[in-house]
Design a protein around this motif. Structure first.
Motif, PDB file in Angstrom:
ATOM      1  N   ARG A 256       0.741  -1.344   0.153  1.00 20.56           N
ATOM      2  CA  ARG A 256      -0.079   0.085   0.041  1.00 20.56           C
ATOM      3  C   ARG A 256       0.764   1.356  -0.024  1.00 20.56           C
ATOM      4  O   ARG A 256       0.645   2.339  -0.561  1.00 20.56           O
ATOM      5  CB  ARG A 256      -0.867   0.185   1.039  1.00 20.56           C
ATOM      6  CG  ARG A 256      -2.191   1.143   1.271  1.00 20.56           C
ATOM      7  CD  ARG A 256      -3.012   1.090   2.434  1.00 20.56           C
ATOM      8  NE  ARG A 256      -3.469  -0.414   2.842  1.00 20.56           N
ATOM      9  CZ  ARG A 256      -3.033  -1.077   3.955  1.00 20.56           C
ATOM     10  NH1 ARG A 256      -2.305  -0.551   4.726  1.00 20.56           N
ATOM     11  NH2 ARG A 256      -3.539  -2.071   4.157  1.00 20.56           N
TER      12      ARG A 256
ATOM     13  N   THR B  56       0.538   2.642  -6.132  1.00 21.04           N
ATOM     14  CA  THR B  56      -0.679   3.119  -6.073  1.00 21.04           C
ATOM     15  C   THR B  56      -1.406   2.530  -7.518  1.00 21.04           C
ATOM     16  O   THR B  56      -0.901   2.019  -8.460  1.00 21.04           O
ATOM     17  CB  THR B  56      -0.812   4.681  -6.287  1.00 21.04           C
ATOM     18  OG1 THR B  56      -0.199   4.945  -7.588  1.00 21.04           O
ATOM     19  CG2 THR B  56      -0.034   5.400  -5.369  1.00 21.04           C
ATOM     20  N   ARG B  57      -2.746   2.883  -7.467  1.00 22.84           N
ATOM     21  CA  ARG B  57      -3.327   2.246  -8.509  1.00 22.84           C
ATOM     22  C   ARG B  57      -2.989   2.979  -9.969  1.00 22.84           C
ATOM     23  O   ARG B  57      -3.014   2.350 -10.895  1.00 22.84           O
ATOM     24  CB  ARG B  57      -5.050   2.313  -8.397  1.00 22.84           C
ATOM     25  CG  ARG B  57      -5.464   1.643  -7.276  1.00 22.84           C
ATOM     26  CD  ARG B  57      -6.897   1.729  -6.971  1.00 22.84           C
ATOM     27  NE  ARG B  57      -7.040   3.174  -6.323  1.00 22.84           N
ATOM     28  CZ  ARG B  57      -8.451   3.481  -6.133  1.00 22.84           C
ATOM     29  NH1 ARG B  57      -9.338   2.812  -5.760  1.00 22.84           N
ATOM     30  NH2 ARG B  57      -8.318   4.775  -5.498  1.00 22.84           N
ATOM     31  N   GLU B  58      -2.809   4.054  -9.701  1.00 25.26           N
ATOM     32  CA  GLU B  58      -2.195   4.881 -11.089  1.00 25.26           C
ATOM     33  C   GLU B  58      -0.904   4.618 -11.385  1.00 25.26           C
ATOM     34  O   GLU B  58      -0.758   4.217 -12.833  1.00 25.26           O
ATOM     35  CB  GLU B  58      -2.055   6.427 -10.567  1.00 25.26           C
ATOM     36  CG  GLU B  58      -3.264   7.156 -10.045  1.00 25.26           C
ATOM     37  CD  GLU B  58      -4.074   6.847  -9.039  1.00 25.26           C
ATOM     38  OE1 GLU B  58      -3.303   6.439  -8.000  1.00 25.26           O
ATOM     39  OE2 GLU B  58      -5.235   6.815  -8.907  1.00 25.26           O
TER      40      GLU B  58
ATOM     41  N   TYR C   2       0.886  -6.489 -11.749  1.00 28.27           N
ATOM     42  CA  TYR C   2       0.548  -6.598 -10.317  1.00 28.27           C
ATOM     43  C   TYR C   2       1.707  -7.250  -9.330  1.00 28.27           C
ATOM     44  O   TYR C   2       1.441  -8.066  -8.506  1.00 28.27           O
ATOM     45  CB  TYR C   2      -0.828  -7.391 -10.173  1.00 28.27           C
ATOM     46  CG  TYR C   2      -1.745  -6.937 -10.874  1.00 28.27           C
ATOM     47  CD1 TYR C   2      -2.350  -5.658 -10.512  1.00 28.27           C
ATOM     48  CD2 TYR C   2      -2.473  -7.531 -11.949  1.00 28.27           C
ATOM     49  CE1 TYR C   2      -3.496  -5.164 -11.584  1.00 28.27           C
ATOM     50  CE2 TYR C   2      -3.321  -7.091 -12.599  1.00 28.27           C
ATOM     51  CZ  TYR C   2      -4.041  -5.921 -12.394  1.00 28.27           C
ATOM     52  OH  TYR C   2      -5.029  -5.319 -13.221  1.00 28.27           O
TER      53      TYR C   2
ATOM     54  N   TYR D   7      -7.833  -9.142 -10.029  1.00 33.79           N
ATOM     55  CA  TYR D   7      -7.250  -7.685  -9.971  1.00 33.79           C
ATOM     56  C   TYR D   7      -7.732  -7.281 -11.312  1.00 33.79           C
ATOM     57  O   TYR D   7      -7.921  -5.955 -11.105  1.00 33.79           O
ATOM     58  CB  TYR D   7      -5.815  -7.946  -9.848  1.00 33.79           C
ATOM     59  CG  TYR D   7      -5.291  -7.951  -8.536  1.00 33.79           C
ATOM     60  CD1 TYR D   7      -4.947  -6.818  -7.853  1.00 33.79           C
ATOM     61  CD2 TYR D   7      -5.297  -9.181  -7.810  1.00 33.79           C
ATOM     62  CE1 TYR D   7      -4.502  -6.860  -6.442  1.00 33.79           C
ATOM     63  CE2 TYR D   7      -4.617  -9.359  -6.625  1.00 33.79           C
ATOM     64  CZ  TYR D   7      -4.467  -8.345  -5.929  1.00 33.79           C
ATOM     65  OH  TYR D   7      -3.906  -8.287  -4.631  1.00 33.79           O
TER      66      TYR D   7
ATOM     67  N   GLU E  54      -9.842  -3.503 -11.792  1.00 28.90           N
ATOM     68  CA  GLU E  54      -9.225  -2.277 -12.556  1.00 28.90           C
ATOM     69  C   GLU E  54      -9.769  -1.975 -13.884  1.00 28.90           C
ATOM     70  O   GLU E  54      -9.898  -0.893 -14.313  1.00 28.90           O
ATOM     71  CB  GLU E  54      -7.495  -2.903 -12.976  1.00 28.90           C
ATOM     72  CG  GLU E  54      -6.955  -1.762 -13.554  1.00 28.90           C
ATOM     73  CD  GLU E  54      -5.413  -1.697 -13.798  1.00 28.90           C
ATOM     74  OE1 GLU E  54      -4.896  -2.918 -13.764  1.00 28.90           O
ATOM     75  OE2 GLU E  54      -4.917  -0.845 -14.577  1.00 28.90           O
TER      76      GLU E  54
ATOM     77  N   TRP F 257     -11.508   0.162 -10.782  1.00 28.78           N
ATOM     78  CA  TRP F 257     -11.420   0.030  -9.389  1.00 28.78           C
ATOM     79  C   TRP F 257     -12.782  -0.155  -8.618  1.00 28.78           C
ATOM     80  O   TRP F 257     -12.945   0.388  -7.616  1.00 28.78           O
ATOM     81  CB  TRP F 257     -10.189   0.697  -8.609  1.00 28.78           C
ATOM     82  CG  TRP F 257      -8.891   0.676  -9.393  1.00 28.78           C
ATOM     83  CD1 TRP F 257      -8.358   1.516 -10.180  1.00 28.78           C
ATOM     84  CD2 TRP F 257      -8.069  -0.352  -9.297  1.00 28.78           C
ATOM     85  NE1 TRP F 257      -7.435   1.200 -10.575  1.00 28.78           N
ATOM     86  CE2 TRP F 257      -7.031  -0.204 -10.151  1.00 28.78           C
ATOM     87  CE3 TRP F 257      -7.999  -1.953  -8.494  1.00 28.78           C
ATOM     88  CZ2 TRP F 257      -6.062  -0.728 -10.190  1.00 28.78           C
ATOM     89  CZ3 TRP F 257      -7.010  -2.338  -8.837  1.00 28.78           C
ATOM     90  CH2 TRP F 257      -5.927  -2.257  -9.571  1.00 28.78           C
TER      91      TRP F 257
ATOM     92  N   MET G  93      -7.339  -6.769  -2.357  1.00 40.32           N
ATOM     93  CA  MET G  93      -7.731  -5.509  -2.879  1.00 40.32           C
ATOM     94  C   MET G  93      -8.510  -4.632  -1.971  1.00 40.32           C
ATOM     95  O   MET G  93      -8.173  -3.349  -1.769  1.00 40.32           O
ATOM     96  CB  MET G  93      -8.428  -5.440  -4.159  1.00 40.32           C
ATOM     97  CG  MET G  93      -7.315  -5.920  -5.183  1.00 40.32           C
ATOM     98  SD  MET G  93      -8.385  -5.810  -6.990  1.00 40.32           S
ATOM     99  CE  MET G  93      -9.355  -7.208  -7.100  1.00 40.32           C
TER     100      MET G  93
ATOM    101  N   LEU H 165      -5.931  -3.702   0.577  1.00 43.35           N
ATOM    102  CA  LEU H 165      -5.043  -2.740   0.041  1.00 43.35           C
ATOM    103  C   LEU H 165      -5.919  -1.375  -0.045  1.00 43.35           C
ATOM    104  O   LEU H 165      -5.252  -0.285  -0.290  1.00 43.35           O
ATOM    105  CB  LEU H 165      -4.457  -3.207  -1.298  1.00 43.35           C
ATOM    106  CG  LEU H 165      -3.575  -4.088  -1.182  1.00 43.35           C
ATOM    107  CD1 LEU H 165      -3.396  -4.731  -2.443  1.00 43.35           C
ATOM    108  CD2 LEU H 165      -2.129  -3.652  -0.709  1.00 43.35           C
TER     109      LEU H 165
ATOM    110  N   TRP I  78      -7.804  -0.631  -2.495  1.00 45.31           N
ATOM    111  CA  TRP I  78      -7.865  -0.630  -3.830  1.00 45.31           C
ATOM    112  C   TRP I  78      -9.408  -0.823  -4.411  1.00 45.31           C
ATOM    113  O   TRP I  78      -9.915  -0.026  -5.479  1.00 45.31           O
ATOM    114  CB  TRP I  78      -7.046  -1.508  -4.843  1.00 45.31           C
ATOM    115  CG  TRP I  78      -5.400  -1.430  -4.662  1.00 45.31           C
ATOM    116  CD1 TRP I  78      -5.090  -0.318  -3.721  1.00 45.31           C
ATOM    117  CD2 TRP I  78      -4.573  -1.758  -5.079  1.00 45.31           C
ATOM    118  NE1 TRP I  78      -3.818  -0.087  -3.867  1.00 45.31           N
ATOM    119  CE2 TRP I  78      -3.390  -1.376  -4.733  1.00 45.31           C
ATOM    120  CE3 TRP I  78      -4.370  -3.047  -6.081  1.00 45.31           C
ATOM    121  CZ2 TRP I  78      -1.962  -1.784  -5.053  1.00 45.31           C
ATOM    122  CZ3 TRP I  78      -3.240  -3.557  -6.555  1.00 45.31           C
ATOM    123  CH2 TRP I  78      -2.036  -3.072  -5.942  1.00 45.31           C
TER     124      TRP I  78
END
Ligand SMILES: *Cc1c(COP(=O)(O)O)cnc(C)c1O
Length: 410
Positions: A47, A51-53, A65, A225, A229, A233, A259, A262, A264
């Motif tokens: 975490r 980041t997701r970005e 991932y 995942y 995504e 998300w 997720m 996390l 996310w």
């Protein structure tokens, strides 16, 4: 101080029955209890690190991932470009089934034509990293094909045994990859006994049967995942999965929970639906009895070869995933799944495998029973391409003489 980064934040392995910890950096099979081992990660550090970005900016493979995958060194990654398969709207089939938002994640587009490539990519990479010389497995076909080809890519040996009526194409894939291939006059369980005995005799070989090593599951969890995504998300309401050994559905459940931890995704987990064929439905039978484990399904037989697993080692984990998410388990006949396969191709242009078609065939009954409502967002996993199963369609086109004529249209 900035948190130190690592390619993988794998911390340890955990017995799926007792929670007992195991060292992840030596070769492991199942736990002392004989149960599957689950890979655990330092999710706090993940975490802080990614980041997701960051992930969005990476290459479109499942290795995007990598912090939550078990391979420690990027140089050990064995890849043929697997992952980030399309999540496609299925509007015409959805209209017919009475579901406004129906999506299909199409695993027919990965190398080897089935999602087994995900498990093979991560499993072979991690085995190579831990010094394995050869992998050995019983298979209904698709897993063997994927592991043989990824093993070849890794410069590793492979020993594969499959029932003699497994799809010929999967035998061809093993053979062309240079695998040591055996056909067995029996079912996958019989092949398993032979492989188990042979592996014990061979130095440097690891048995990589379904859930008998911890990392195939990690490859398959990436489907979970990706679904999140690709939805921005967010999680859908329902996910349907054609369930044999159950690695995919267990993996998706594991991914969704990771997720959540996390941060996310948030909210309720999707209802996970295990779909089987009536010719081999041990999970459905257990679910209907409210049981925690399945009993071996006698006389197992279905055209959906990849889900012909009469007794899965991870059955209790599949049932956990279904119960914990308020999902269900349902079986469909071969006739209905072949009909769904043809309808999907004609309505949507997607020629899918019979296993994936089982999930589409289940949509009608699930709408009728009220488990799925019109407004639910539903994701169906198509686990492979129909092109690998040419025998599921009987070609009945008229044969014309070369000086003949194509019939006119009234
Ligand atoms: C192996 C296989 C399945 C079942 O997968 P599990 O994750 O082991 O339940 C489904 N579809 C296809 C095409 C397969 O090859």
């Amino acid at each position: 101080m900035a948190p130190s980064s690592a390619y993988s934040f794998l911390s340890h392995l955990e017995c799926s029955r007792t929670g007992e910890r195991y060292d992840a950096d030596v070769l492991q099979g199942v736990s002392a209890e004989g149960a599957p081992l689950l890979a655990r990660y330092d999710l706090d550090r993940v975490r802080e690190t990614v980041t997701r970005e960051d992930i969005a900016a990476r290459a479109p493979t499942l290795w995007r991932y990598h912090e939550v995958l078990p391979v420690r060194g990027e140089d050990h990654v064995v890849t043929l470009g697997e992952g980030m398969t399309p999540l496609l709207p299925m509007p015409a089939y959805g209209r017919r089934a009475g579901i406004e938002r129906l999506l299909m994640k199409d695993e027919g587009l990965v190398p080897t034509g089935t999602f087994k490539a995900r498990g093979a990519a991560v499993g072979v990479s991690r085995a190579a990293e831990l010094g394995v010389k050869g992998v050995a497995m019983p298979t209904n076909g698709n897993a063997g094909a994927a592991w043989a080809l990824y093993a070849a890519r890794a410069g590793m040996e492979s020993l594969i045994a499959m029932p003699e009526d497994a799809p010929r194409i999967t035998m061809a894939e093993c053979q062309v990859a240079g695998a040591e291939l055996y056909r067995v006059d029996g079912l996958i369980g019989d092949a398993g006994k032979l492989v188990n005995a042979a592996t014990r005799e061979r130095a440097g070989y690891q048995e990589v049967s379904t859930l008998k090593e911890p990392y195939r599951l990690e490859g398959k969890k990436t489907m979970g995942y990706e679904i999140a995504e690709q939805l921005g998300w967010r999680m859908p309401d329902v996910i349907l999965y054609p369930t044999g050994g159950g690695v995919g559905i267990i993996g998706i459940h594991k991914a969704l929970r990771e997720m959540l931890e996390l941060g996310w995704v948030d909210g309720e987990l999707p209802r996970l639906v295990a779909v089987q064929a009536t010719g081999c439905a041990p999970i459905v039978e257990a679910f209907e009895n409210g049981a925690r484990e399945s009993t071996p399904f006698p006389g197992a037989r279905t055209v959906a070869f990849g889900i012909t697993v009469p007794k899965a080692l991870g059955d209790f984990l599949v049932l956990d995933a279904v119960y914990a998410t308020g999902g269900t388990a349902i079986a469909v006949t071969d006739e209905d799944l072949l009909k769904a396969q043809a309808e999907l191709a004609a309505l949507e242009g997607a020629f899918i495998c019979p296993e994936g078609a089982a999930c589409f065939a289940a949509l009608g009954p699930l709408r009728e029973s009220g488990h799925i409502t019109a407004g639910d967002e539903v994701v169906v996993l198509n686990t492979g391409t129909g092109v690998k199963y040419p025998e599921t369609v009987r070609v009945d086109a008229p044969l014309l003489a070369k000086d003949g004529q194509i019939p006119g249209r009234g």
